[in-house]
Design a protein around this motif. Structure first.
Motif, PDB file in Angstrom:
ATOM      1  N   VAL A  47      -3.753   3.617  -9.436  1.00 37.85           N
ATOM      2  CA  VAL A  47      -2.481   3.800 -10.147  1.00 37.85           C
ATOM      3  C   VAL A  47      -2.283   2.686 -11.170  1.00 37.85           C
ATOM      4  O   VAL A  47      -1.919   2.937 -12.324  1.00 37.85           O
ATOM      5  CB  VAL A  47      -1.295   3.832  -9.154  1.00 37.85           C
ATOM      6  N   VAL A  48      -2.521   1.456 -10.759  1.00 42.69           N
ATOM      7  CA  VAL A  48      -2.360   0.320 -11.675  1.00 42.69           C
ATOM      8  C   VAL A  48      -3.271   0.474 -12.881  1.00 42.69           C
ATOM      9  O   VAL A  48      -2.846   0.311 -14.041  1.00 42.69           O
ATOM     10  CB  VAL A  48      -2.658  -1.009 -10.957  1.00 42.69           C
TER      11      VAL A  48
ATOM     12  N   ARG B 160       0.851  -1.199   0.000  1.00 44.17           N
ATOM     13  CA  ARG B 160       0.000   0.000   0.000  1.00 44.17           C
ATOM     14  C   ARG B 160       0.884   1.245   0.000  1.00 44.17           C
ATOM     15  O   ARG B 160       0.923   2.013   0.960  1.00 44.17           O
ATOM     16  CB  ARG B 160      -0.898  -0.013   1.235  1.00 44.17           C
ATOM     17  N   ARG B 161       1.618   1.427  -1.086  1.00 46.08           N
ATOM     18  CA  ARG B 161       2.552   2.543  -1.179  1.00 46.08           C
ATOM     19  C   ARG B 161       2.345   3.229  -2.534  1.00 46.08           C
ATOM     20  O   ARG B 161       3.159   3.071  -3.453  1.00 46.08           O
ATOM     21  CB  ARG B 161       3.986   2.033  -1.015  1.00 46.08           C
ATOM     22  N   PRO B 162       1.256   3.963  -2.683  1.00 48.32           N
ATOM     23  CA  PRO B 162       0.890   4.513  -4.003  1.00 48.32           C
ATOM     24  C   PRO B 162       1.930   5.437  -4.609  1.00 48.32           C
ATOM     25  O   PRO B 162       2.115   5.442  -5.831  1.00 48.32           O
ATOM     26  CB  PRO B 162      -0.427   5.252  -3.732  1.00 48.32           C
TER      27      PRO B 162
ATOM     28  N   LYS C 191       3.519   4.567  -8.188  1.00 44.80           N
ATOM     29  CA  LYS C 191       3.363   5.492  -9.319  1.00 44.80           C
ATOM     30  C   LYS C 191       4.717   5.837  -9.932  1.00 44.80           C
ATOM     31  O   LYS C 191       4.870   5.873 -11.158  1.00 44.80           O
ATOM     32  CB  LYS C 191       2.659   6.765  -8.859  1.00 44.80           C
ATOM     33  N   LYS C 192       5.712   6.077  -9.087  1.00 42.50           N
ATOM     34  CA  LYS C 192       7.046   6.395  -9.584  1.00 42.50           C
ATOM     35  C   LYS C 192       7.646   5.198 -10.322  1.00 42.50           C
ATOM     36  O   LYS C 192       8.276   5.343 -11.378  1.00 42.50           O
ATOM     37  CB  LYS C 192       7.949   6.808  -8.426  1.00 42.50           C
ATOM     38  N   THR C 193       7.440   4.003  -9.771  1.00 39.13           N
ATOM     39  CA  THR C 193       7.953   2.780 -10.396  1.00 39.13           C
ATOM     40  C   THR C 193       7.328   2.551 -11.763  1.00 39.13           C
ATOM     41  O   THR C 193       8.034   2.381 -12.769  1.00 39.13           O
ATOM     42  CB  THR C 193       7.676   1.568  -9.488  1.00 39.13           C
ATOM     43  N   LEU C 194       6.005   2.553 -11.820  1.00 43.08           N
ATOM     44  CA  LEU C 194       5.326   2.281 -13.085  1.00 43.08           C
ATOM     45  C   LEU C 194       5.611   3.359 -14.125  1.00 43.08           C
ATOM     46  O   LEU C 194       5.710   3.064 -15.320  1.00 43.08           O
ATOM     47  CB  LEU C 194       3.822   2.143 -12.859  1.00 43.08           C
ATOM     48  N   GLY C 195       5.768   4.606 -13.672  1.00 46.26           N
ATOM     49  CA  GLY C 195       6.101   5.685 -14.603  1.00 46.26           C
ATOM     50  C   GLY C 195       7.433   5.457 -15.280  1.00 46.26           C
ATOM     51  O   GLY C 195       7.572   5.606 -16.501  1.00 46.26           O
TER      52      GLY C 195
END
Length: 248
Positions: free
Chosen positions: A57-58, A12-14, A18-22
């Motif tokens: 985010v996903v 649970r670390r949005p 978000k930074k990772t997926l970006g």
């Protein structure tokens, strides 16, 4: 190998997610054809509200993702479940706390999946690379005619960002012990059947062109901020609150 599936383990670390997926969208996913996406969000590191934000985010990146939201945390169960989901020959496994620094293209990865290679893992500083080895493994010091030499012992496999051959991953997942850390049981006689099977194959390094460490672990800073430290005993990893002078 322009087409693959994706598996993602998240807490649970949005903000981290978000930074990772970006970064992976900009440097990797956009260069491939992503087919199916499977995500596990464990109730770790945040609130119910953060869980909802992680789902959002996903879906921003993968509107058709299949998202699993178990009621209890289990990193190994998450990996075991996700690694049995993909249908394509290869898939990319990712956690929610990494940043990718430069582009990766299908031709690069296709060239690295040769021979006994069943995993291609992205280089990071935690691997302590010596600058020459092509494969991830550990060495033992031996004496040869009185001279100490390093001898290749066994390959190592990882749950860090990597491309994985599907049938290999499924077999490994079916043999995983949910009571042990998923990486630790590939070695050290923690899970002999899994270790015997996987040791027939290899984990190839994918090294950056601009700099060797093509990815950075951003979860360490987050854990330090939360006062969490990783404790490993007998192949079991747990996160515990670090004691400070103020808390003693």
């Amino acid at each position: 190998m322009s087409e693959f599936d994706v598996t993602i383990v998240s807490g649970r670390r949005p903000e981290l997610l978000k930074k990772t997926l970006g970064s992976f969208q900009d440097n990797l996913f956009r260069n491939f054809e992503v087919s199916n996406v499977f995500v596990n969000i464990d109730p770790f590191g945040g609130s119910d509200e953060d869980q909802v934000r992680c789902v959002d985010v996903v879906l921003q990146y993968f509107p058709d993702a299949r998202i699993y939201q178990p009621e209890e945390c289990s990193f190994t169960k998450a990996v075991k479940t996700l690694w049995q989901m993909p249908s394509k020959k290869y898939f990319f496994h990712l956690e929610d706390d990494w940043v990718l620094h430069e582009p990766i293209f299908p031709s690069q990865i296709a060239d690295e999946f040769k021979g006994k290679t069943r995993q291609v893992s992205l280089m990071c500083k935690e691997k302590n690379w010596n600058g020459t080895d092509k494969y991830h493994g550990y060495r033992k010091k031996l004496k040869l005619m009185g001279v100490k030499v390093w001898h290749w012992h066994k390959p190592e496999f990882t749950t860090s960002p990597s491309f994985i051959e599907n049938s290999f991953a499924k077999k490994c997942a079916s043999m995983m012990d949910e009571g042990l850390d998923p990486e630790k049981q590939f070695q050290g006689n923690q899970n002999p059947p899994l270790e015997d099977f996987s040791s027939q194959y290899r984990n190839r390094f994918h090294v950056g062109q601009k700099q060797p460490n093509i990815i950075t672990d951003i979860g360490r800073a987050w854990r330090a901020k939360q006062g969490l430290i990783k404790h490993v005993e007998n192949g079991v990893s747990t996160w515990v609150q670090e004691l400070t002078h103020n808390s003693v």
